[in-house]
Design an enzyme around this catalytic site. Structure first.
Site, short mmCIF file in Angstrom:
data_model
loop_
_atom_site.label_atom_id
_atom_site.label_comp_id
_atom_site.label_asym_id
_atom_site.label_seq_id
_atom_site.Cartn_x
_atom_site.Cartn_y
_atom_site.Cartn_z
N HIS A 312 0.86 -1.19 0.00
CA HIS A 312 0.00 0.00 0.00
C HIS A 312 0.89 1.23 0.00
CE1 HIS A 312 -3.09 2.87 1.22
NE2 HIS A 312 -3.95 1.98 0.80
N ASP A 370 -7.96 -5.20 0.04
CA ASP A 370 -8.44 -5.93 -1.13
C ASP A 370 -8.09 -7.41 -1.10
OD1 ASP A 370 -9.63 -3.79 -2.36
OD2 ASP A 370 -7.75 -3.10 -3.22
N1 ACO Z 1 4.07 -7.73 -5.00
C1 ACO Z 1 5.40 -7.80 -5.21
N2 ACO Z 1 6.25 -6.77 -5.05
C2 ACO Z 1 5.73 -5.62 -4.67
C3 ACO Z 1 4.35 -5.44 -4.44
C4 ACO Z 1 3.51 -6.55 -4.62
N3 ACO Z 1 2.20 -6.47 -4.41
N4 ACO Z 1 4.10 -4.17 -4.07
C5 ACO Z 1 5.28 -3.54 -4.08
N5 ACO Z 1 6.27 -4.41 -4.44
C6 ACO Z 1 7.70 -4.14 -4.48
C7 ACO Z 1 8.09 -3.33 -5.71
O1 ACO Z 1 8.45 -4.16 -6.78
C8 ACO Z 1 9.22 -2.51 -5.18
O2 ACO Z 1 10.36 -3.36 -5.10
P1 ACO Z 1 11.86 -2.74 -5.37
O3 ACO Z 1 12.07 -1.71 -4.29
O4 ACO Z 1 12.76 -3.92 -5.29
O5 ACO Z 1 11.81 -2.11 -6.74
C9 ACO Z 1 8.84 -2.20 -3.73
O6 ACO Z 1 7.98 -3.30 -3.35
C10 ACO Z 1 8.10 -0.88 -3.58
O7 ACO Z 1 7.04 -0.85 -4.53
P2 ACO Z 1 6.32 0.47 -5.04
O8 ACO Z 1 5.47 0.09 -6.21
O9 ACO Z 1 7.34 1.54 -5.20
O10 ACO Z 1 5.43 0.81 -3.77
P3 ACO Z 1 4.25 1.79 -3.74
O11 ACO Z 1 4.07 2.16 -2.33
O12 ACO Z 1 4.39 2.88 -4.74
O13 ACO Z 1 3.05 0.86 -4.27
C11 ACO Z 1 1.07 -0.38 -4.46
C12 ACO Z 1 1.92 0.55 -3.58
C13 ACO Z 1 0.78 0.28 -5.82
C14 ACO Z 1 -0.28 -0.62 -3.76
C15 ACO Z 1 1.83 -1.70 -4.69
O14 ACO Z 1 2.17 -2.27 -3.45
C16 ACO Z 1 1.04 -2.70 -5.53
O15 ACO Z 1 1.10 -2.63 -6.76
N6 ACO Z 1 0.30 -3.65 -4.89
C17 ACO Z 1 -0.52 -4.59 -5.60
C18 ACO Z 1 -1.82 -3.92 -6.07
C19 ACO Z 1 -2.79 -3.70 -4.94
O16 ACO Z 1 -3.06 -4.58 -4.12
N7 ACO Z 1 -3.38 -2.48 -4.89
C20 ACO Z 1 -4.39 -2.14 -3.89
C21 ACO Z 1 -3.98 -0.98 -3.06
S1 ACO Z 1 -5.12 -0.75 -1.74
C22 ACO Z 1 -6.42 0.10 -2.41
O17 ACO Z 1 -6.36 0.73 -3.43
C23 ACO Z 1 -7.75 0.03 -1.67
#
Ligand code: ACO
Length: 436
Positions: A312, A370
């Site tokens: 998140h 979610d």
């Molecule tokens: N699975 C695997 N790796 C992940 C995930 C995931 N779900 N989420 C983040 N990471 C990793 C990224 O690859 C990144 O790794 P790195 O540092 O080695 O490059 C690191 O964790 C940070 O990721 P970011 O995308 O920069 O984190 P951010 O805080 O911007 O993203 C987000 C948050 C978009 C929710 C992300 O975690 C994601 O895509 N999750 C899956 C989709 C999801 O469940 N969304 C629902 C959000 S809740 C809502 O809207 C009600």
């Protein structure tokens, strides 16, 4: 709100240093008040995605991502979800306080008596293709409320603001259910004033003129909790959209329709659908036996796969809504005799591995709301295409409360972000063009 501290911005280009006030909220990080930056320096700030920008002050919702805390008007979500109904939460978010018992009955009756929509709305629906996405229909229906209810469009009238608020939260379940019934070719079911808010919604979704539908109290409680957990989440993309759209003075219905449109995006309201589809795909590929393999794929940057329902932007410890949703998931599946549901087992196994795996621990990735909400909704009989509509229904109260807070703020202005222009400098059109 202003503190004794100042922020001093100095430049290496000869621009004199400037001092900015520092503002303190009730809780959370201090804020540097840069409203006079452009006037004093002729410069803007650059903050795509608003990662460091507070776009407003608000008294409605507070999130502490490190603590895993979510407060509505100061009350922890864990307490509201267990002790209050969604309609009480609506009252709280809009008016600022939990309703006294006597007032709540009146409020509930008011909402219930506004659940029916203008009869012409069903004829407007006929213009849509049957296979339209329910979110496309819902966006239009909410926007069309400005045409159906022209008597509550004066945003400066406190009375009309309140009427719009009641109409929006009362009619949203009816419009969501209509979008669903239309997409499956069944007749619309009129609201029933003897039912509470969540039961009424389930009745409109699942009853048919040929068959009575008796809502199951365990499932109704689950539905009500889904609404409460999604009711508000401070200045997220759809809420900021509602504020920006509403800041022009447009009707509340138009502003909320903009929020619905924004929520439809997969990065926002569409994640629960993506999560359920991911679980179903793993199940189809071999289920529990394939969990390890899937986790390796998720950790491999080149695969492009993510563990949906994990991580998140704000919560970096845990999402308090996820715990409540997991509890609800268990209750619903037990009630339906689905305690051994393979998808739920799969989700639990994935969660267990992820919470112990270095990749997820180091990146502070935890289940978000979610992760379990799709499983709950599927068990309730809601198809995946309707998940985002349910989210929109629940979030409507957050949008309306935030809209009202904005338009009643004496300092409110139309929103107008600036930009860093990187296009061509001025250039001339040489010679006459052919059609001139
Ligand atoms: N699975 C695997 N790796 C992940 C995930 C995931 N779900 N989420 C983040 N990471 C990793 C990224 O690859 C990144 O790794 P790195 O540092 O080695 O490059 C690191 O964790 C940070 O990721 P970011 O995308 O920069 O984190 P951010 O805080 O911007 O993203 C987000 C948050 C978009 C929710 C992300 O975690 C994601 O895509 N999750 C899956 C989709 C999801 O469940 N969304 C629902 C959000 S809740 C809502 O809207 C009600």
């Amino acid at each position: 709100m202003t503190t004794d501290h100042k922020a001093i911005l100095s430049f290496t280009d000869g621009t004199p240093s400037v001092e900015f006030p520092m503002l303190k909220g009730t809780t959370g990080p201090d804020v540097i008040d840069i409203r006079k930056l452009y006037a004093q320096t002729g410069k803007f700030t650059y903050d795509t995605g608003f990662l460091s920008t507070a776009s407003c002050d608000s008294t409605i919702t507070y999130i502490d991502g490190d603590k895993g805390q979510l407060l509505y008007r100061g009350y922890p979500i864990e307490q509201l979800a267990v002790n209050c109904s969604f309609l009480e939460v609506c009252y709280l978010l809009y008016y600022g306080e939990l309703p006294p018992e006597s007032e709540f009955k009146e409020f509930e009756q008011l909402v219930i008596h506004h659940t029916m929509v203008h009869e012409q709305m069903q004829f407007a629906m006929r213009g849509f293709r049957r296979d339209s996405h329910p979110m496309a229909i819902l966006t239009s229906l909410v926007g069309s409320m400005a045409a159906f209810y022209p008597d509550s469009l004066d945003i400066n009238s406190p009375e009309q603001q309140d009427i719009s608020f009641v109409r929006l939260i009362a009619k949203m379940p009816t419009m969501v259910a209509m979008s669903y019934k239309y997409s499956i070719g069944q007749p619309y079911i009129y609201p029933k004033n003897s039912l509470d808010y969540a039961s009424n919604f389930m009745h409109m979704m699942f009853a048919t003129p040929c068959e009575e539908y008796t809502p199951n109290p365990v499932l109704v409680r689950a539905m009500d909790r889904i609404f409460t957990l999604h009711a508000d989440h401070e200045q997220n993309a759809s809420t900021s959209t509602v504020r920006l759209c509403g800041s022009s003075g447009t009707s509340p219905f138009s502003a909320i329709a903009a929020g619905v449109a924004c929520l439809w995006g997969p990065a926002h309201g569409g994640a629960n659908q993506a999560c359920l589809e991911m679980l179903e795909q793993i199940q189809a590929e071999g289920g529990l036996a394939k969990v390890g393999e899937f986790m390796e794929r998720v950790k491999d940057k080149n695969s492009g796969a993510r563990l949906m329902g994990f991580g998140h932007r704000v919560y970096k410890n845990f999402d308090p809504r996820a715990k409540l949703m997991q509890e609800t998931c268990r209750e619903v599946l037990d009630e339906l005799g689905l305690g051994n549901d393979p998808i739920f087992k799969l989700a639990m196994a994935l969660e267990k591995i992820a919470l112990e795996d270095d990749y997820f621990v180091q990146r502070k990735l935890y289940p978000n709301v979610d992760f379990y909400s799709g499983i709950v909704q599927r068990a309730l009989g809601i198809p995946t295409s309707m998940f985002t509509c349910i989210f929109a229904l629940a979030r409507t109260i957050g949008w309306v409360a935030q809209w009202k807070e904005m338009i009643t703020d004496p300092e409110y202005k139309i929103g107008r972000p600036r930009q860093l222009y990187t296009g061509h400098p001025e250039r001339a059109v040489h010679g006459k063009r052919s059609r001139a």
